[in-house]
Scaffold this active site. Sequence first.
Site, PDB file in Angstrom:
ATOM      1  N   MET A 155       1.906 -11.642  12.138  1.00  0.00           N
ATOM      2  CA  MET A 155       1.961 -10.300  11.546  1.00  0.00           C
ATOM      3  C   MET A 155       0.605  -9.896  10.957  1.00  0.00           C
ATOM      4  SD  MET A 155       5.666  -9.889   9.712  1.00  0.00           S
ATOM      5  CE  MET A 155       7.070  -9.380  10.716  1.00  0.00           C
ATOM      6  N   GLY A 156       0.340  -8.608  11.028  1.00  0.00           N
ATOM      7  CA  GLY A 156      -0.927  -8.060  10.532  1.00  0.00           C
ATOM      8  C   GLY A 156      -1.317  -6.893  11.416  1.00  0.00           C
ATOM      9  N   ARG A 172      -0.868 -26.617  27.949  1.00  0.00           N
ATOM     10  CA  ARG A 172      -0.781 -25.169  28.087  1.00  0.00           C
ATOM     11  C   ARG A 172      -1.663 -24.425  27.092  1.00  0.00           C
ATOM     12  NH1 ARG A 172       5.819 -25.087  28.555  1.00  0.00           N
ATOM     13  NH2 ARG A 172       5.957 -25.347  30.835  1.00  0.00           N
ATOM     14  N   ARG A 200       1.596 -19.426  27.583  1.00  0.00           N
ATOM     15  CA  ARG A 200       2.890 -19.137  26.975  1.00  0.00           C
ATOM     16  C   ARG A 200       2.671 -18.362  25.677  1.00  0.00           C
ATOM     17  NH1 ARG A 200       4.144 -20.502  31.245  1.00  0.00           N
ATOM     18  NH2 ARG A 200       5.745 -21.980  31.941  1.00  0.00           N
ATOM     19  N   ASN A 241       0.800  -1.224   0.000  1.00  0.00           N
ATOM     20  CA  ASN A 241       0.000   0.000   0.000  1.00  0.00           C
ATOM     21  C   ASN A 241       0.834   1.275   0.000  1.00  0.00           C
ATOM     22  OD1 ASN A 241      -1.655  -2.217   1.532  1.00  0.00           O
ATOM     23  ND2 ASN A 241      -3.168  -0.776   0.743  1.00  0.00           N
ATOM     24  N   THR A 290       2.533  -7.979  -0.839  1.00  0.00           N
ATOM     25  CA  THR A 290       2.396  -7.862   0.610  1.00  0.00           C
ATOM     26  C   THR A 290       1.946  -9.190   1.202  1.00  0.00           C
ATOM     27  OG1 THR A 290       1.084  -6.913   2.430  1.00  0.00           O
ATOM     28  CG2 THR A 290       0.110  -6.822   0.260  1.00  0.00           C
ATOM     29  N   GLU A 300      -1.029  -8.973  15.178  1.00  0.00           N
ATOM     30  CA  GLU A 300      -0.299  -7.969  15.952  1.00  0.00           C
ATOM     31  C   GLU A 300      -1.102  -6.685  16.150  1.00  0.00           C
ATOM     32  OE1 GLU A 300       3.216  -6.427  14.036  1.00  0.00           O
ATOM     33  OE2 GLU A 300       2.388  -6.792  12.047  1.00  0.00           O
ATOM     34  N   ASP A 325       0.373  -9.310   3.853  1.00  0.00           N
ATOM     35  CA  ASP A 325      -0.879  -9.023   4.564  1.00  0.00           C
ATOM     36  C   ASP A 325      -2.114  -9.213   3.688  1.00  0.00           C
ATOM     37  OD1 ASP A 325       0.338  -8.329   6.996  1.00  0.00           O
ATOM     38  OD2 ASP A 325       0.783  -6.321   6.240  1.00  0.00           O
TER      39      ASP A 325
END
Length: 364
Positions: free
Chosen positions: A183-184, A176, A280, A117, A139, A236, A141
């Site tokens: 990512m994003g 757990r 975790r 972009n 990208t 993120e 994304d």
Amino acid sequence: MSLRIGMLTSGGDCQGLNPTMRGVAKALFEKDPGTEILGFLDGYAGLMHCHYRKMRSQEFSGILTLGGTILGTSRQPYKQMDERLYPGKPDGPTKLEAMVNSYKEMRLDALVVLGGNGSLKSASLLADQGLNVIGLPKTIDNDLGLTEETFGFNSAFTLATQVIDGIHTTATSHGRVFIIEIMGHKVGWLALYSGIAGGADIILLPEIPYKLNSVLKAINTREKHKKRFSIIVIAEGAMTVEEAQLSNKELEASRAARGFRGACYDLEDAMEGLALQEVRVAVPGHFVRGGSPSAYDRLLSTELGVEAAKMIWEKDFGRMPVVINGRIDRTEIKTAAFNLKKVPLDSPIIEAARLTGISFGDED
């Protein structure tokens, strides 16, 4: 007379850059071996400072499976294009003017820009200055408007899924809850796709603000049903319902005050002592944008690159090849770059995920 073409890769790297450049170059050289390709080094920085090298056809061989970019890349924020190239010289050219000057000095017939972009917004500015620009949609994304797919996304999606697959075994062994940050920053396509493909139990996206109680309820319900583990995939850029109500300035201040380290750690801190199992965090980070391009991205990159070469021959400038209805098409660079493609809340894939029991943290 043979064409003289400039080429650069800008913004974050990804796995499809080299195959795409290869597609452009091979098509150009196949039609006219006398074609000149000037590769600008390190993105727009190379164009601004006229740092380039003349590319031989052999340099585009053997890079179909190579990740990253053989030209190097850097970030040049679109909003800084009007800043002076040399801050200490107020009468000197702006960054945009320096790029235009380099283009003219090199006597280019066209400039090919591979970017997302921000990079394509800058490319549209160059087109507005009368330069012959062709864009290419890059990208991980998959957030570029007016194209169903961008090269790099499939490769990153595949790697992110492999990360989640790997976490499953250790999560199961130790009983757990694992929070995996993908990512994003502005959109959640990568987290959504990899979360579903990786069998996540909860997926948190920027488009769907989450409630802590909803996340805890989903986890604790699984534990009560004797599920040994839970996997949370969080983009993120994900945020809570409370954060979503703040302005950008208020959000930055709030996060700075509590020493914000990332969406995953924020969630981990909020869950401390409230989940029935140990929690975790795993952050694959740049791993998902590295390595070799997937077979699918090699194919897509080649198709898009060849289409860009055809656009150069046809002098169809200020535009870029895209994927529409599963086929290669074309659209305006500016229109695509200024349309951020978010995950629609009514997306069929969201519905499918909910019907399989995946929580998006927004349930009451």
